[in-house]
Scaffold this motif. Structure first.
Motif: not given
Length: 354
Positions: A19, A21, A23, A28, A37, A40, A43, A45
């Motif tokens: 998945k 990530v 922003n 990222k 979520t 996420y 991390a 996001g």
């Protein structure tokens, strides 16, 4: 053209998944595809209300990650989207940075600069990362892609190029792969109704399809024929199991033993082997390790024909089923490789499951 509701990308479906990530469209890193979520967000996001399935990606894309940021030499106003950079306005350049984009980006689309480039004029207010973009060719065939980012503003000072991902089949373009077989010019439309047209020469592939396909071939091989063991059942009631570890015994070696046991069975009763022991096999699962199995070398196998009273040995029954298991794996692998060899776009490869 009018506005439309952007359909969320399904995410990649094939191969080894992670998945990605993001922003505000800035890459990222990546986490496991089943992450929550909250993981996420942790991390780096953005906060989303769903499980961000659209960011599930084949891990091959992470091989294309470039430097985190590029600094612009053009001093313009606006944000990293370079809104308004086609005007005469100037600024201090403090926001003229292009951060790492989506590693799934496959194409760069350059539109003629000017008032006809409505997507460029709308800039950050008209389209965002992972918005669906509808594409229509000169004959009226429609397909789609997803918005990656605006690209220009670094060397020309104009926002006239975008980068997109997952370019492929949608609408009435069934059977089409990427841009193959379609007629330029291509009209791109964003969810707010902004449109821009690009000539065939204005669309550049940023990833080599054949190179990506080779990475998918490797994943297919590992997925379909990369196991470390094969588990088979055997016995009259088919209720016994044997785990054959890859590399411990070759089929040719087991076939030779089988032939020798059958030859031995033709001798006198005192000379026949009643059983045969294979030390390098397990009995139930890969975790059983090398426990060894002593097979009946004369009888005890599944009846070859329903209703008959002549059975084969446990040994022959087990290695016959092992041969079938390994042959099935190879046939499935070869069929899948042939299917993927005929795919013409990266989107097809990442959404065709195996």
């Amino acid at each position: 053209m009018g506005s439309f509701t952007s359909i969320t990308y399904s995410g990649d479906l094939a191969g080894q998944l992670v998945k990605l990530v993001f922003n505000n469209g800035v890459y990222k890193g990546f986490i496991t595809p089943t992450s929550t979520t909250s993981a996420y967000v942790s991390a780096g996001g953005n906060t989303f209300s769903d499980t961000v399935q659209q960011f599930n990606s084949n891990i091959a894309f992470t091989n294309y990650v470039k430097s985190d940021a590029t600094i612009s030499t053009i001093k313009t106003t606006g944000s990293g989207l370079f809104a308004g950079s086609g005007t005469s306005l100037t600024g201090n350049g403090s926001d003229d940075v292009l951060f790492g984009g989506d590693p799934r980006i496959t194409h760069r689309v350059t539109f003629p600069h000017g008032s006809t480039n409505h997507i460029g004029v709308s800039a950050g207010t008209g389209v965002s990362h992972m918005d669906q973009v509808i594409i229509t060719d000169a004959s009226g065939t429609t397909f789609d892609c997803y918005f990656g980012r605006f690209f220009d503003g670094f060397t020309t000072g104009s926002t006239n190029s975008i980068e997109v991902l997952a370019l492929g089949i949608s609408g009435n373009a069934a059977g089409k792969t990427g841009l193959v077989g379609l007629t330029a010019p291509f009209t791109f439309e964003t969810p707010n109704g902004s449109t821009s047209a690009a000539a065939a020469t204005g669309i550049v592939a940023l990833k080599n399809t054949n190179s990506f396909k080779e990475q998918m071939f490797e994943q297919i091989g590992i997925s379909l024929d990369g196991g470390t063991f094969d588990t088979v059942t055997y016995g009259v009631a088919d209720n016994k199991s044997a785990v054959f570890f890859r590399g411990a015994y070759e089929l040719s070696e087991l076939a030779t033993i089988s032939s020798m046991l059958r030859a031995n069975s033709l001798g006198s009763a005192s000379e026949r082997l009643a059983s045969y022991h294979l030390p390098l096999v397990g009995i139930s699962s890969a975790t059983s390790q090398y426990l060894g199995i002593t097979f009946n070398a004369a009888t005890g196998g599944t009846y070859p024909t329903s209703g008959t009273t002549t059975d084969i040995s446990e040994f022959d029954n087990a290695i016959g089923n092992l041969f079938k298991a390994r042959t099935t794996s190879i046939n499935t692998l070869n069929t899948t490789l042939r299917t993927f060899d005929g795919l013409g776009s990266i989107r097809e490869m990442t959404t065709t499951q195996f």
